[in-house]
Enzyme design. Sequence first.
Site, PDB file in Angstrom:
ATOM      1  N   VAL A  49       0.828  -1.201   0.000  1.00  0.00           N
ATOM      2  CA  VAL A  49       0.000   0.000   0.000  1.00  0.00           C
ATOM      3  C   VAL A  49       0.865   1.256   0.000  1.00  0.00           C
ATOM      4  O   VAL A  49       0.567   2.228  -0.702  1.00  0.00           O
ATOM      5  CB  VAL A  49      -0.934   0.006   1.236  1.00  0.00           C
ATOM      6  N   GLU A  50       1.929   1.227   0.771  1.00  0.00           N
ATOM      7  CA  GLU A  50       2.761   2.416   0.945  1.00  0.00           C
ATOM      8  C   GLU A  50       3.588   2.752  -0.302  1.00  0.00           C
ATOM      9  O   GLU A  50       3.627   3.894  -0.739  1.00  0.00           O
ATOM     10  CB  GLU A  50       3.710   2.218   2.138  1.00  0.00           C
ATOM     11  N   SER A  51       4.276   1.760  -0.838  1.00  0.00           N
ATOM     12  CA  SER A  51       5.285   2.039  -1.873  1.00  0.00           C
ATOM     13  C   SER A  51       5.224   1.102  -3.060  1.00  0.00           C
ATOM     14  O   SER A  51       6.088   1.181  -3.937  1.00  0.00           O
ATOM     15  CB  SER A  51       6.682   1.937  -1.252  1.00  0.00           C
TER      16      SER A  51
END
Length: 461
Positions: A117-119
Amino acid sequence: MNCLRLFILLIVAVLAGCATNNTQNPYASAKKTYTAAETSRTIDLTHPPRDMWDRIRRGFAIPNLHSELTERWTDYYASHPESVLLMSQRAGKYLYYIVDELDRRGLPTELALLPFVESAYNPTAYSRAHASGLWQFIPSTGKHYNLEQDWWRDQRRDPIASTNAALDYLSYLYDFQGDWYLALASYNWGEGSVKRAMEKNTKAGQAADYASLNMPDETRNYVPKLQAIKNIIANPKKFGITLPEVSNTPYFTTVQKRDFDIDIEVAAKLAEMSVEEFKSLNASFNRPIILAEHKPTLLLPTNRVDIFNANLQAYQGRLSSWDTYRSKKGESYAAIAKQHGISLGRLRAVNGLSKKQSRAVAQTLLVPAKGARGSIQLASLEVPDADTAPTRGKTDGKKDVVVLQRKANVRTHTVKGGDTLFSLAKRYNTSVNELRKLNNLKNDKLAKGKRLRVPGTSIRG
């Protein structure tokens, strides 16, 4: 009979009330441990994990989030299988370390999916908010968790350092909130913002759980995205997704660099890796050179460490084609470039300078090393059939060319018809696994004419 019927009706009413409350507020049991069976896929816990995906499923412990947003994001990821495959392939390099650390700390393995989700599991990902790395630390939070950020390196992009910092932060947030949904929202939005939103709801006489808070769209979608990834990893076949093979074994190993400067390109060549793959594990280095004075730790695939060490021992060329130059305030970059025999554009590119900057401040710059005529190249990384000492190749007057030869007890074998890994292992007094590791083979197929590295010098007839 009437009393018994009344008692039964009372029990049914109580159970129905509990079920209704859980449906309305799926976040109420924040500290309950959910088993892998709840992910709609049966997992055989009588055998060791088959791979990393199996191992991750067994450690799921965050309550499942059932919501319209979760369904929407699950459908979205399922409709983009190529993106899920790419992210999963990237993740394969880091999952073993991350899950091992989660297990050591007793944390839910869902957190290993957070970089999706983040990167998108890209260690060089950089956001408009200046967040960087797998775990997307902003500069201030990174510094708070001792992630070094300077001209030479940025540990927000270091897989080990950033993972440890992220898990420290997430552990703190969970202890602070007592709820994984609020902890995850705090990781995305900031603990102060979440706290203020909770206080606002409390003052208004409203519930202060995750589902009830007024949050920005990004944070509102954050946990549903994680749940969507969890749904797919839990049962990829259900969504028509094929996950790449990721072995439940360490992908990389730490190597303590010795007392010398080395170019990233040279280090990659010594490890017989592409520069891109080398950088995926060592993305924290900002410059094309790794300085000895920083005493950094390199990350290499486990099957590249012996090759790197053997090549390094035999190598006789320059390990770095760069020197450092301490500029004076107001000194012209054009003059510095001319003085060191480099184009202005190249000077700017290597040192991260914008075209708007024409004059230096008191700073350290990278310039070509004296006596170096361009980047050092390895003419060959092939191992000769006979054991020989390292020798220097001829110089063509344009570039220093170094012929790398190993003097260790290693030789090559050209595959012939009928050769198999088993027959070659028997012939060269080694094992099939050793041949796979030495040649970075993903399967047992051998192409005729392929040159294989084989350990040892003794051959069985």
